[in-house]
Design an enzyme around this catalytic site. Structure first.
Site, PDB file in Angstrom:
ATOM      1  N   GLY A 138       0.839  -1.207   0.000  1.00 23.49           N
ATOM      2  CA  GLY A 138       0.000   0.000   0.000  1.00 23.49           C
ATOM      3  C   GLY A 138       0.864   1.244   0.000  1.00 23.49           C
ATOM      4  N   ASN A 139       0.267   2.388   0.295  1.00 24.34           N
ATOM      5  CA  ASN A 139       1.045   3.617   0.430  1.00 24.34           C
ATOM      6  C   ASN A 139       0.387   4.525   1.468  1.00 24.34           C
ATOM      7  OD1 ASN A 139      -0.828   5.553  -0.980  1.00 24.34           O
ATOM      8  ND2 ASN A 139      -0.473   4.114  -2.664  1.00 24.34           N
ATOM      9  N   HIS A 140       1.037   5.657   1.745  1.00 28.60           N
ATOM     10  CA  HIS A 140       0.592   6.505   2.868  1.00 28.60           C
ATOM     11  C   HIS A 140      -0.504   7.501   2.507  1.00 28.60           C
ATOM     12  CE1 HIS A 140       3.419   4.987   5.714  1.00 28.60           C
ATOM     13  NE2 HIS A 140       4.457   5.257   4.938  1.00 28.60           N
ATOM     14  N   SER A 141      -1.078   7.408   1.321  1.00 29.84           N
ATOM     15  CA  SER A 141      -2.117   8.380   0.953  1.00 29.84           C
ATOM     16  C   SER A 141      -3.278   8.324   1.953  1.00 29.84           C
ATOM     17  CB  SER A 141      -2.643   8.085  -0.452  1.00 29.84           C
ATOM     18  OG  SER A 141      -3.816   8.824  -0.682  1.00 29.84           O
TER      19      SER A 141
ATOM     20  N   ALA B  96      -3.732   7.771  -5.175  1.00 28.06           N
ATOM     21  CA  ALA B  96      -2.344   7.304  -5.266  1.00 28.06           C
ATOM     22  C   ALA B  96      -2.407   5.808  -5.601  1.00 28.06           C
ATOM     23  CB  ALA B  96      -1.630   7.542  -3.949  1.00 28.06           C
TER      24      ALA B  96
END
Ligand code: CTP
Length: 403
Positions: A212-215, A280
């Site tokens: 995943g990512n930090h969005s 994102a």
């Protein structure tokens, strides 16, 4: 959420039996999130008491030019009242008051406020059926409408006289609905369908792990909110996020992976006028998703990744009339990279975020962006809250697309 939320409503009450319904009207405005102040003609106090209205509105009620309760004889400033109001709603509006409004007569505080108010004025007539039909009353209606005031037509039904016919003040619920619709009709994005993506995507590795990512999704949610406040009907396709939105014009479509986001977006793209892709999206996903939880064995472990579909690019390829907006998050050669994406993805506008700018990017409530248009115009913006950035973006889109 009502378009009346956070609006200042000045309710004008005149001397008709329908004034008893004003109490419900005050409650409904407050329920819609508005602040209410009441101004009354002296004679209307025979039909409903100022105490009832001040209790419900939680504000003083004005019925004369000086405050009679106050020994200091404080002047009630009708100009300030008019300036305070976002909307002036006169309900019930009697034949007498309307005739005075139409002719500039100013012998009470309600009429003085009417003459000095600069905001939109709505009036809901209430009277007996023969009075309603009289040419004199019709002339008042015509004159008030020619001034730009908006008439909330009376309904037909049983009247205080016992007669049945036209002249009954519109019901409080209908008055609110009339005003809400009228406000919505004037919003610049009324009738437009807007598709927005937000948040991260999660790409499964096995049943319990993902990439995943930090969005946080905050930017996309703020854009959805700003667009809906301008009257657009918004479809918000969002990856996993803690953001919440409660707006009657926003439909939220939660997704998890890039593939799901791709499918959901394509389901709505054809019917959209504007698409804003702020999500994102993961660029890569595991080529094989393990069906069982992966056990630790070796000291190193690799996952083979494959590209996800570029959703934005795919929309650029099939674009017909849609106004297409993308985001670019860059760390170096920002303008050059963003311009490249604008062209290669066939966009009308790209919003550049530079991670080199303090206060911009993931997990913060501010953003510093640059808009780049398809005609190569570069518009640098100051560091602002994400909600301000969202409003700026909508303004830019309206300007470019003449939406
Ligand atoms: N985007 C998308 N689908 C993807 C990847 C990105 O729709 N699979 C969209 C994003 O929502 C954003 C824009 O493309 O509006 C740019 O995303 P970004 O990650 O900055 O650019 P990429 O094209 O992925 O290029 P790179 O990561 O190489 O900079």
């Amino acid at each position: 959420m009502s378009v009346l939320k956070d609006k200042n409503i000045l309710l004008g009450i005149t001397a008709g039996i329908a004034a008893y319904k004003s109490a419900s009207l005050v409650r409904l405005f407050i329920k819609a999130g508005a602040s209410v102040k009441v101004v009354m003609t002296p004679a209307s106090k025979d039909f409903i008491t100022p105490l009832t209205l001040s209790t419900l509105s939680k504000n003083p009620v004005y019925s004369s030019f000086v405050d009679e309760e106050d020994d200091n004889q404080v002047w009630n400033n009708h100009v300030d009242l008019g300036l305070w109001a976002d909307y002036f709603v006169i309900a019930p509006a009697t034949a007498n008051t309307m005739a005075k409004m139409a002719n500039g007569v100013c012998d009470n505080i309600l009429l003085a406020t009417y003459l000095s108010a600069k905001c939109p004025v709505y009036f809901a007539p209430a009277m007996d059926l023969d009075m309603y039909k009289h040419q004199s009353t019709k002339t008042s209606f015509e004159k008030l409408i020619s001034f730009g005031d908006k008439m909330i037509p009376a309904g037909t039904g049983e009247l205080a006289s016992g007669l049945v016919g036209e002249g009954r003040m519109a019901e409080p619920e209908d008055i609110i609905a009339f005003i809400e619709n009228d406000i919505l009709d004037q919003l610049p994005l009324r009738g437009k369908m807007i598709l927005i993506t937000a948040g991260p995507t999660y790409e499964a590795i096995d049943p319990v792990r993902f990439i995943g990512n930090h969005s946080s999704g905050k930017m996309g949610f703020e854009i959805a909110y700003a667009a809906a406040n301008l009257g657009a009907e918004v479809t918000l396709v969002t990856g996993p996020t803690h953001q919440k939105i409660n707006h009657s014009l926003v439909a939220v479509k939660p997704v998890v992976s890039a593939e799901e986001m791709y499918n959901e977006v394509h389901e709505h793209y054809n019917t959209s006028d504007i698409a804003i892709l702020s999500a994102a999206v993961a660029d890569y996903k595991p080529k094989i998703v393990a069906q069982q939880k992966i056990k630790k064995k070796e000291s190193t472990f690799s996952i083979e990744l494959e590209k996800t579909k570029d959703i934005l690019k795919s929309l650029g390829e099939i674009k017909t009339n849609q106004f297409l907006v993308g985001f670019a998050l860059e760390t170096d050669n920002e303008l050059e990279h963003a311009k490249g994406k604008l062209k290669s993805k066939n966009l009308d506008l790209i919003v550049l975020n530079s991670l080199r700018d303090k206060g911009a990017g993931f997990g913060v409530s501010t953003n510093k962006v640059t808009f780049i248009t398809a005609s190569n115009e570069v518009i640098h913006q100051e560091l602002k809250s994400k909600s301000e950035v969202a409003k700026d973006l909508m303004k830019q889109i309206i300007k470019q697309s003449n939406a």
